[in-house]
Design a protein around this motif. Structure first.
Motif, PDB file in Angstrom:
ATOM      1  N   LYS A   1       0.838  -1.192   0.000  1.00  0.00           N
ATOM      2  CA  LYS A   1       0.000   0.000   0.000  1.00  0.00           C
ATOM      3  C   LYS A   1       0.877   1.246   0.000  1.00  0.00           C
ATOM      4  N   ASP A   2       0.244   2.391  -0.232  1.00  0.00           N
ATOM      5  CA  ASP A   2       0.918   3.682  -0.069  1.00  0.00           C
ATOM      6  C   ASP A   2       1.553   3.732   1.322  1.00  0.00           C
ATOM      7  N   PHE A   3       2.716   4.390   1.407  1.00  0.00           N
ATOM      8  CA  PHE A   3       3.376   4.528   2.700  1.00  0.00           C
ATOM      9  C   PHE A   3       2.447   5.148   3.746  1.00  0.00           C
ATOM     10  N   PHE A   4       1.499   5.941   3.300  1.00  0.00           N
ATOM     11  CA  PHE A   4       0.505   6.541   4.195  1.00  0.00           C
ATOM     12  C   PHE A   4      -0.338   5.482   4.899  1.00  0.00           C
ATOM     13  N   ASP A   5      -0.579   4.363   4.231  1.00  0.00           N
ATOM     14  CA  ASP A   5      -1.528   3.354   4.714  1.00  0.00           C
ATOM     15  C   ASP A   5      -0.886   2.144   5.375  1.00  0.00           C
ATOM     16  N   LEU A   6       0.451   2.085   5.399  1.00  0.00           N
ATOM     17  CA  LEU A   6       1.114   0.886   5.917  1.00  0.00           C
ATOM     18  C   LEU A   6       1.016   0.786   7.441  1.00  0.00           C
ATOM     19  N   ASP A   7       0.960  -0.453   7.913  1.00  0.00           N
ATOM     20  CA  ASP A   7       1.063  -0.742   9.345  1.00  0.00           C
ATOM     21  C   ASP A   7       2.531  -1.033   9.635  1.00  0.00           C
ATOM     22  N   TYR A   8       3.247  -0.050  10.157  1.00  0.00           N
ATOM     23  CA  TYR A   8       4.693  -0.180  10.306  1.00  0.00           C
ATOM     24  C   TYR A   8       5.092  -1.153  11.401  1.00  0.00           C
ATOM     25  N   SER A   9       4.167  -1.485  12.295  1.00  0.00           N
ATOM     26  CA  SER A   9       4.472  -2.489  13.322  1.00  0.00           C
ATOM     27  C   SER A   9       4.627  -3.874  12.700  1.00  0.00           C
ATOM     28  N   ALA A  10       4.114  -4.048  11.503  1.00  0.00           N
ATOM     29  CA  ALA A  10       4.183  -5.348  10.822  1.00  0.00           C
ATOM     30  C   ALA A  10       5.233  -5.366   9.712  1.00  0.00           C
ATOM     31  N   GLU A  11       6.046  -4.314   9.628  1.00  0.00           N
ATOM     32  CA  GLU A  11       7.011  -4.197   8.536  1.00  0.00           C
ATOM     33  C   GLU A  11       8.447  -4.244   9.050  1.00  0.00           C
ATOM     34  N   ASN A  12       9.330  -4.801   8.233  1.00  0.00           N
ATOM     35  CA  ASN A  12      10.767  -4.672   8.452  1.00  0.00           C
ATOM     36  C   ASN A  12      11.194  -3.360   7.802  1.00  0.00           C
ATOM     37  N   ILE A  13      11.468  -2.358   8.613  1.00  0.00           N
ATOM     38  CA  ILE A  13      11.666  -1.007   8.095  1.00  0.00           C
ATOM     39  C   ILE A  13      12.883  -0.924   7.179  1.00  0.00           C
TER      40      ILE A  13
END
Length: 270
Positions: free
Chosen positions: A117-129
């Motif tokens: 998704k757009d960076f605006f919509d991402l769930d960053y707790s579920a991402e490897n930054i």
């Protein structure tokens, strides 16, 4: 600061799905501020080109920008542009968009990496930054190698949300090696770097990219800077542009560029 040549080369009208005001209203705002020029750069998200109607809206945008140019003749230079989002995710759409009009200016941007998704919509707790940002820079580099645009919009766009909205303090220094790759490729391809001033009016609090990246661009031989507020409503036209001019001057730039007919024209910083 002398405003004789202040210009805003990244604004969105109601021809963008997230824009609120007409081209005439946006230009009236710039004219009241005494600006030299604006460039209308409505969104064209290539990965949603036909499904979300960008194939039609960019054509309407071109019509509206030409109408505004005629209406403001003698008061404000109005140039016609487009912001190509994710052109490498649908190059056929990008080519169609580029072929539909004789633009003055083409921005390219990356709002989402492939399959996300757009960076605006991402769930960053579920991402490897780190992985996410390395993929971002990979796709930016691919886009620059393609090269069919004039300026790279809001480099470090993910920081608007990582740092500005979610308080994840990702230091730019950690990614300066990747940023150097981007800068060197831009210079080799003769593509400008945009200083996007929207961050000054948002929680991020800085331009995109910020001062260290702008200085690094200069150190590596970069000479073409465009300035854009990324306004989506009349009240934000020109927002942060004077701060942006001061910022690039402090980095050693005495000129910035405005594109007309896809060619850069150098204007004095002050």
């Amino acid at each position: 600061m002398n405003i004789q040549y202040i210009s805003d080369c990244h604004i969105h009208t109601d021809c963008s799905p997230d824009g609120t005001d007409s081209a005439m209203m946006m230009c009236e705002s710039a004219a009241r501020l005494g600006f030299y020029a604006v460039t209308i750069t409505d969104h064209c998200e290539c990965n949603h080109y036909r499904t979300d109607g960008y194939d039609k809206s960019i054509r309407q945008s071109c019509f509206e920008s030409r109408k505004a140019a005629a209406a403001f003749q003698g008061r404000l230079h109005v140039f016609s542009g487009v912001e190509l989002g994710q052109p490498m995710q649908n190059t056929d759409a990008a080519e169609d968009a580029l072929g539909c009009f004789n633009y003055d200016f083409v921005l390219a941007s990356l709002h989402n990496i492939t399959g996300k998704k757009d960076f605006f919509d991402l769930d960053y707790s579920a991402e490897n930054i780190d992985d996410l940002l390395n993929r971002y820079f990979d796709e930016i580099l691919e886009m620059i190698e393609w090269g069919k645009f004039d300026s790279l919009a809001h480099l470090t766009y993910p920081w608007r949300y990582l740092a500005g909205e979610f308080g994840l303090h990702i230091h730019t220094d950690r990614f300066m090696g990747r940023i150097d790759e981007v800068i060197k490729t831009l210079i080799a391809k003769n593509i400008a770097l945009e200083v996007n001033t929207s961050g000054f009016r948002q929680r991020l609090g800085t331009s995109m990219p910020d001062a260290p990246v702008i200085r690094r661009y200069r150190e590596l031989g970069g000479r073409m800077i465009t300035l854009g507020s990324d306004a989506h409503r009349w009240a934000d036209v020109g927002g942060g542009i004077e701060l942006g001019l001061k910022l690039i001057r402090s980095a050693g730039f005495h000129h910035y560029v405005v594109f007309t007919g896809r060619k850069p024209h150098y204007l004095p910083v002050e």
